[in-house]
Design a protein around this motif. Sequence first.
Motif, short mmCIF file in Angstrom:
data_model
loop_
_atom_site.label_atom_id
_atom_site.label_comp_id
_atom_site.label_asym_id
_atom_site.label_seq_id
_atom_site.Cartn_x
_atom_site.Cartn_y
_atom_site.Cartn_z
N TYR A 85 0.84 -1.20 0.00
CA TYR A 85 0.00 0.00 0.00
C TYR A 85 0.88 1.26 0.00
O TYR A 85 0.65 2.19 -0.79
N LYS A 86 1.89 1.27 0.86
CA LYS A 86 2.76 2.44 0.95
C LYS A 86 3.64 2.57 -0.30
O LYS A 86 3.92 3.69 -0.76
N LEU A 87 4.04 1.45 -0.85
CA LEU A 87 4.86 1.48 -2.06
C LEU A 87 4.05 2.03 -3.24
O LEU A 87 4.55 2.87 -4.00
N ALA A 88 2.81 1.59 -3.37
CA ALA A 88 1.97 2.07 -4.46
C ALA A 88 1.61 3.54 -4.30
O ALA A 88 1.42 4.25 -5.30
N GLU A 89 1.53 4.00 -3.05
CA GLU A 89 1.19 5.40 -2.79
C GLU A 89 2.26 6.36 -3.31
O GLU A 89 1.99 7.53 -3.57
N ILE A 90 3.47 5.88 -3.51
CA ILE A 90 4.54 6.74 -4.03
C ILE A 90 4.19 7.19 -5.44
O ILE A 90 4.54 8.30 -5.86
N GLY A 91 3.46 6.36 -6.17
CA GLY A 91 3.06 6.71 -7.53
C GLY A 91 3.93 6.04 -8.57
O GLY A 91 4.55 5.02 -8.33
N THR A 92 3.98 6.66 -9.75
CA THR A 92 4.78 6.09 -10.84
C THR A 92 6.26 6.13 -10.47
O THR A 92 6.72 7.04 -9.77
N LYS A 93 7.00 5.17 -11.01
CA LYS A 93 8.41 5.02 -10.63
C LYS A 93 9.26 4.82 -11.89
O LYS A 93 9.92 3.79 -12.05
N VAL A 94 9.21 5.80 -12.76
CA VAL A 94 9.98 5.73 -14.00
C VAL A 94 11.45 5.97 -13.68
O VAL A 94 11.80 6.82 -12.86
N VAL A 95 12.33 5.21 -14.32
CA VAL A 95 13.77 5.37 -14.12
C VAL A 95 14.16 6.83 -14.37
O VAL A 95 13.74 7.45 -15.35
N GLY A 96 14.93 7.38 -13.46
CA GLY A 96 15.38 8.77 -13.54
C GLY A 96 14.51 9.74 -12.79
O GLY A 96 14.93 10.87 -12.53
N SER A 97 13.30 9.30 -12.41
CA SER A 97 12.40 10.20 -11.68
C SER A 97 12.75 10.21 -10.20
O SER A 97 13.36 9.26 -9.66
N ASP A 98 12.33 11.25 -9.53
CA ASP A 98 12.54 11.35 -8.08
C ASP A 98 11.82 10.22 -7.35
O ASP A 98 12.33 9.67 -6.37
N ASN A 99 10.64 9.86 -7.84
CA ASN A 99 9.89 8.77 -7.20
C ASN A 99 10.66 7.46 -7.20
O ASN A 99 10.64 6.71 -6.22
N ASN A 100 11.33 7.19 -8.32
CA ASN A 100 12.04 5.91 -8.43
C ASN A 100 13.40 5.95 -7.74
O ASN A 100 13.74 5.05 -6.96
N GLU A 101 14.16 6.98 -8.04
CA GLU A 101 15.56 7.00 -7.59
C GLU A 101 15.72 7.39 -6.13
O GLU A 101 16.72 7.03 -5.51
N ASN A 102 14.76 8.12 -5.58
CA ASN A 102 14.88 8.59 -4.21
C ASN A 102 13.79 8.06 -3.29
O ASN A 102 14.07 7.32 -2.35
#
Length: 873
Positions: A85-102
């Motif tokens: 649930y918490k992982l999905a709440e981060i949103g999209t996780k495209v390589v290079g994005s703040d969501n994915n890399e941080n």
Amino acid sequence: MGDKDKLISDEPIEDDVSLASSKKIRNQEQDLRGPWYLATGFLLFWALLFSAVVLPLFYSIPTGLTIEDASKGVFIAERAQNNLYKLAEIGTKVVGSDNNENKTVDYLMGLVNEIQENCLDDYFDMEVDLQEVSGSYIHWTMVNMYQGVQNIVIKLSPKNTTSTTYLLVNSHFDSKPTSPSAGDAGQMVVAILEVLRVMCSTKQTIRHPVVFLLNGAEENPLQASHGFITQHKWAKNCKVVLNLDAAGNGGSDIVFQTGPNSPWLVEKYKNNAPHYLATTMAEEIFQTGILPSDTDFGIFVKYGNLIGLDMAKFINGFAYHTKYDQFSNIPRGSIQNTGDNLLGLVRSIANSTELDNTAAYATGHAIFFDVLGLYFISYTESNGVILNYSVAGVALVLIFLSIWRTASISRVSTGHVLCWFILIFVLQIIAFVLGLGLPIVVAYVFDKYGLSITYFSTPVLLIGLYICPSLLGLSLPSFIYLKLQRSEKVGFAQHLQLVLHGHAAVLAILDIGLTVYGLRSAYVPTWTLIFYVIPLAINLLTTLHDRGFSWTGVLKIFQVVPFLYNSYLIYCFVVTLIPMMGRFGRATNPDLIISALCALGTILALGFVIPLVNMFRRPSLILLTLLAISAVTIYTASSTQIGFPYRPKTNVQRLPYLHVRRIFYEYDGTVVKNDSGYLFNFQDRRGPAPLKLSKLNTTGLVSIAADCDTVMMCGFPLYDHRWVKNRLQIMWLPREQEIIPPYETELELVSKIELGNNIMRMNFKSDTSDHASVFIQPLEDVTISNWSLPESYIGQQSTSHLYFSYGKNNSALTFSIDFYKLDGDFNVPLCQIGLSVHFIGNKGDAISQEFAQKIPSFAAPVDWPASYQRYIF
């Protein structure tokens, strides 16, 4: 009158008696045929059997355990679900994005640190490494170059171990644009972490270290796994991989790749995974490359020489890679299913002696399949070949014995019955062709009129579109034969039995052919035949074979097993493939695949059943009923809203498109083209047609195929290898208002260095976004002799394709190319280079956002701005 004359005069009398007896038997058999209305009940029985047994077992998942069960040392789905649930709440996780890399890396590292704090130090050593890696390799038709992508790597080792061979467990946490990635592959990531937690907090040691890899660039594609297996310090010790991925949400996990050449891994699955779902047929289909999917498993096998098991979720693939891949779609029991299987496999393989020296146990391929999730059957390929030939041979022998027996009780020669059988065999070949061909004809005609994938949102249409025509084709030749045959000596029941023998002979020859060709999927006709051979043998050993329709009782009982298995198997593929048809591209008619699959399932599941409708009076009513169902379904699918493929949120049309700004520069720097528009890469056969039902103005939408004949890579910012492959189907919608990219990028020629021997080196640099493609095409009298990219790629493509992405490290893209020119004159144009820069995550300007708002609700747009500059150097 002499004795000789008496003998002669008696013979016709005996023949008349025999003929009268045969007629009497034939009339009795006709009388024994059941009333016509029971034929409908007979077919409904099999439909109910599918609904009552196959469907519940197929969708069965275990009850998700709660945190209250944690003391038992088992996988706890509730805890994993909370993490998801918490992982999905981060949103999209495209390589290079703040969501994915941080954000995602920080969140997962926090969970890993929490597990490490509670790990039993007396039993295990737990090491954690956050890898940042760069590299390149050849993937399909492009050079796949990555920079600063991240891997979270955890090694769990038994205390004081001396083992140097490790088990690798892998999944990925990055996502496609717009997707929250709860299914692909967040559910797998949290399952891996929960398995790690259970193992290192339970007093149950292991022999070999286990490396848990959470990789941060699988969708790019497959970059982080390549970075790990080629560069990480623990990679060389990894010998077996358990790869987890997803092309759907929820349900069971299917094993669709094994080995290679390691049947012992299949045995480990058989003995330690409590929830079975696996088939050799899935493995062979996936490895043909026809499906629009790929996994890290291939990277580990190719670059690390690993063996292993590749497992994935596949149910409800409609949400895959869209914004609807959400937490709410993942049942707790589905996570429990994954966790139970993974925990059992990890513990078993990590304690195995085979992991000491995997090469010593490389004994060939395995044939494997589950039976309704209840049982698991596996054996080696060599044993499978023996079994296939044996069953086919026994079937043909028993068919001949049955023909001889029929001739004996009918008081005719064996040759007489054999002649009838040859005719029947030819008719059954025709029936097989019709059973396979009629659904394909329906699929072809629907596609001809632009009505493909009508079943996409309403799979029940498959019954009338493909299954009923297949049954009609299967049964029509035998119905005509039994209606017209006039053998007075061979009884009707025996002719019906010969019809089934004909179908068995077709399957036996097919089985032999598939085995000769080397397909392990030949196990399917083999096991289908087994459950015809056994009742045939029983009938021959008893008097049931000779007593009217008595032989059908044993046959019907035994046919329950192949019906259940074959319908279960084909249903599994139908559930998997229907969502894939929504992203199969425009070039191929996907209905041909689905129709052939449904037809094959019908032939295998009901091939020995449908002729038995001739046991009942007026079987023509069944054929007319099948025809009527097909007619009503065809009308419904073609003329009503039910046949419209898409539904908002649940069964969407995938709609990738780019907001493009193009600028073409000549050799002297002058601009010869500067335009803007939207570039559509339609994913399914219907293409742009459904958009005409919306408020979206698509006037001027044209194919770019004509440009592809004259301009390098069609002159557009094709995103990756799949866009390149599909370029002849891509469409362009010009826009009058200029599109201004989020920021300007350019390809800079840093330096030109003459190396001698008619070779010029050019060094390039570009401050691109986190996703870019570079297309390189030497002019006619120039060749590439070397470059800073993988050398083996040189010469593979007329236009070289460099795909580049970065994660944490956003430094500029740099590369060099050595050009050879025979006359050594480098003061003229040498090549053209296209720079395609993608700004994923950006919604574009106000006009683009207004354009997106008009896209119908049944579509799931995946869009971003992109720039394209064509240079001549």
